[in-house]
Design an enzyme around this catalytic site. Structure first.
Site, mmCIF file in Angstrom:
data_model
loop_
_atom_site.group_PDB
_atom_site.id
_atom_site.type_symbol
_atom_site.label_atom_id
_atom_site.label_comp_id
_atom_site.label_asym_id
_atom_site.label_seq_id
_atom_site.Cartn_x
_atom_site.Cartn_y
_atom_site.Cartn_z
ATOM 1 N N THR A 131 -8.669 -9.467 -38.798
ATOM 2 C CA THR A 131 -8.434 -10.363 -40.049
ATOM 3 C C THR A 131 -7.372 -10.180 -40.855
ATOM 4 O OG1 THR A 131 -11.116 -9.770 -40.051
ATOM 5 C CG2 THR A 131 -9.895 -10.757 -42.332
ATOM 6 N N SER B 254 10.203 -8.230 -41.644
ATOM 7 C CA SER B 254 9.265 -6.970 -42.270
ATOM 8 C C SER B 254 9.295 -7.587 -43.793
ATOM 9 C CB SER B 254 9.868 -5.674 -42.010
ATOM 10 O OG SER B 254 9.263 -4.680 -42.968
ATOM 11 N N GLY B 255 8.102 -7.821 -44.467
ATOM 12 C CA GLY B 255 8.006 -8.116 -45.812
ATOM 13 C C GLY B 255 8.531 -7.181 -46.810
ATOM 14 N N GLY C 164 7.253 -4.601 -39.562
ATOM 15 C CA GLY C 164 8.548 -5.054 -38.507
ATOM 16 C C GLY C 164 8.147 -4.229 -37.278
ATOM 17 N N THR C 165 7.723 -3.021 -37.177
ATOM 18 C CA THR C 165 7.439 -2.082 -36.045
ATOM 19 C C THR C 165 6.721 -2.621 -35.129
ATOM 20 O OG1 THR C 165 7.965 -0.054 -37.402
ATOM 21 C CG2 THR C 165 6.881 -0.012 -35.422
ATOM 22 N N CYS D 75 17.529 15.982 -41.446
ATOM 23 C CA CYS D 75 17.106 17.324 -40.970
ATOM 24 C C CYS D 75 16.167 17.353 -40.015
ATOM 25 C CB CYS D 75 16.685 18.039 -42.227
ATOM 26 S SG CYS D 75 16.558 19.724 -42.317
ATOM 27 N N ASN E 243 20.620 -1.393 -39.848
ATOM 28 C CA ASN E 243 20.188 -0.987 -41.043
ATOM 29 C C ASN E 243 20.778 -0.006 -41.698
ATOM 30 O OD1 ASN E 243 18.774 0.025 -38.607
ATOM 31 N ND2 ASN E 243 18.085 1.705 -40.038
HETATM 32 N N1 PLP Z 1 14.010 -2.562 -37.847
HETATM 33 C C1 PLP Z 1 14.774 -2.438 -38.677
HETATM 34 C C2 PLP Z 1 16.135 -2.864 -38.595
HETATM 35 C C3 PLP Z 1 14.470 -1.740 -39.849
HETATM 36 O O1 PLP Z 1 15.553 -1.215 -40.693
HETATM 37 C C4 PLP Z 1 13.176 -1.320 -39.967
HETATM 38 C C5 PLP Z 1 12.881 -0.514 -41.303
HETATM 39 O O2 PLP Z 1 13.626 0.298 -41.922
HETATM 40 C C6 PLP Z 1 12.413 -1.656 -39.138
HETATM 41 C C7 PLP Z 1 12.567 -2.352 -37.925
HETATM 42 C C8 PLP Z 1 10.489 -1.412 -39.347
HETATM 43 O O3 PLP Z 1 9.918 -2.206 -40.256
HETATM 44 P P1 PLP Z 1 8.685 -1.733 -40.682
HETATM 45 O O4 PLP Z 1 8.887 -0.788 -41.925
HETATM 46 O O5 PLP Z 1 8.223 -2.985 -41.365
HETATM 47 O O6 PLP Z 1 8.024 -1.212 -39.612
#
Ligand code: PLP
Length: 393
Positions: free
Chosen positions: A236, A198-199, A71-72, A324, A150
């Protein structure tokens, strides 16, 4: 000791069907999907099938799906692509409650001279759409607003926000990492240009993601290399994980309605019982527009991390809204943006459920949690101050 896993917004268990679909591609079918020979070609066909499965889950076309590493990466690729596509525009519009995958990138871009607007949210975590409209300018290269938060599960009206951005000629990206698989998404019925998945949040493995890019959207690749993903993401392919994610998307598409109804019932039961049994507890974030699997509950005058440690003794896994940092416990940026009072923000716990949770597990948590909070409060100087403690809120 049995693990009671209520931390599914952090990551999920890989579904058995997903693992079964992946295993042959580690062991026997290890060919490169780009190879000319049929040994690799059969893997290429399986990747095409996974792309179709992913597209079907969000009402997209297969060629609008780009497989990424997480996802990042998807968030970074979307925002950087928009900036590259509009080098004359220097403004990014986002919110105060984004995941670090967007928030930290925006902080980095700000240091490089981009203008970043982080829209505030109200006490319920809701975005002010009037402020949003005002903040859209001809200099805005991209809007990036998360679909579902999240930490609280609160949903942003991304459909409406994308419509407004499109009217002004501004690209719209949404981080839908927590939304996909939990709520219905149909890209044919909205104006969103790019969307991140994100998988590992939907029962596929870690280290695989998707960036949806609407057909016709100008895209500048983040990873430049080989011809993979139609030259939009070199490298790849992570074949087993792509195939696993395809399977996870197929499962989510088939079972979403029934599964989420069950998850919602369990979440609501957990939430209602906790609020009823534990005084000075409250839910953070609106309960009207929320993911069905998430509840973020504050327990006044206790530390979230202490609650987590005591729950851990019973095998209960959740997350706290404070982290923390440099030796001091800081409430999360999300709770701070919502103006959650200090004594509440410190004692916040996020419970995030999945289809693998059972009623017995929820009963177990409901049974154990009140005594955990009571024990911690008996040691809390603030709790013992009673009414005088109000001054520290
Ligand atoms: N965006 C949100 C809202 C998330 O909750 C997360 C992961 O916690 C991410 C992005 C990042 O995803 P990834 O862990 O696949 O990089």
């Amino acid at each position: 000791m049995k693990t009671i896993y209520l931390d599914n917004n952090a990551t999920t268990q890989v579904a058995k069907e997903v693992l079964d679909a992946m295993l042959p591609y580690f062991r026997d079918l290890y060919g490169n999907p780009s190879s000319m020979h049929s040994f690799g070609g059969q893997v290429g066909r399986k990747i095409r099938a996974a792309r179709e499965q992913a597209a079907a889950l969000i009402g997209a076309q297969p060629e609008e799906i780009i497989f990424t590493s997480c996802g990042t990466e998807s968030d970074n690729a979307a925002i950087r692509s928009a900036l590259a596509a509009h080098p004359d525009r220097r403004h990014v519009l986002t919110s105060r409650v984004e995941h670090p995958a967007v928030k930290s990138l925006c902080a980095h871009l700000s240091r490089q001279g981009y203008r970043i607007t982080e829209l505030p949210v109200d006490k319920d975590g809701i975005l002010d759409m009037t402020q949003y409209e005002r903040a859209l300018t001809p200099d805005t290269a991209i809007v990036s607003l998360m679909w579902a938060n999240n930490e609280t599960g609160v949903l942003f009206p991304v459909g409406k926000a994308a419509e407004l951005a499109t009217e002004r000629g501004v690209l719209f990206h949404t981080d839908a990492v927590q939304a996909v698989g939990k709520i219905p998404i149909n890209m044919k019925a909205n104006a969103i240009d790019m969307l991140s998945i994100s998988g590992h949040k939907l029962h596929a493995p870690k280290g695989i993601g998707i960036l949806y890019v609407r057909k016709g959207t100008k895209f500048s690749p983040f990873l430049i290399g080989g011809h993979q993903e139609k030259e939009r993401r070199g490298g790849t392919e992570n074949t087993p994980s792509i195939i696993g994610l395809g399977k996870a998307c197929e499962l989510a598409a088939g079972n979403m309605d029934t599964e989420n109804r069950m998850v919602l019932l369990l979440r609501d039961k957990l939430e209602a019982e906790i609020l009823a049994r534990i005084p000075n507890s409250r839910v953070n974030g609106t309960r009207l527009y929320r993911l069905p699997n998430t509840t973020n509950i504050s327990f006044e005058f206790v530390e979230g991390e202490a609650i987590l440690l005591l729950m851990d003794d019973y095998g209960i896994c959740a997350s706290s809204g404070s982290a923390c940092t440099s030796g001091s416990l800081q409430p999360s940026h999300v709770l701070r943006a919502m103006g959650v009072p200090f004594t509440m923000a410190h004692g916040s716990i996020r419970f995030s459920l999945s289809i693998y949770n059972t009623e017995e597990e929820i009963h177990f948590v409901i049974e154990k949690l009140p005594s955990i909070i009571e024990r911690l409060r008996s040691m809390s100087p603030y709790w013992n101050l009673g009414d005088q403690a109000c001054s520290v809120r």
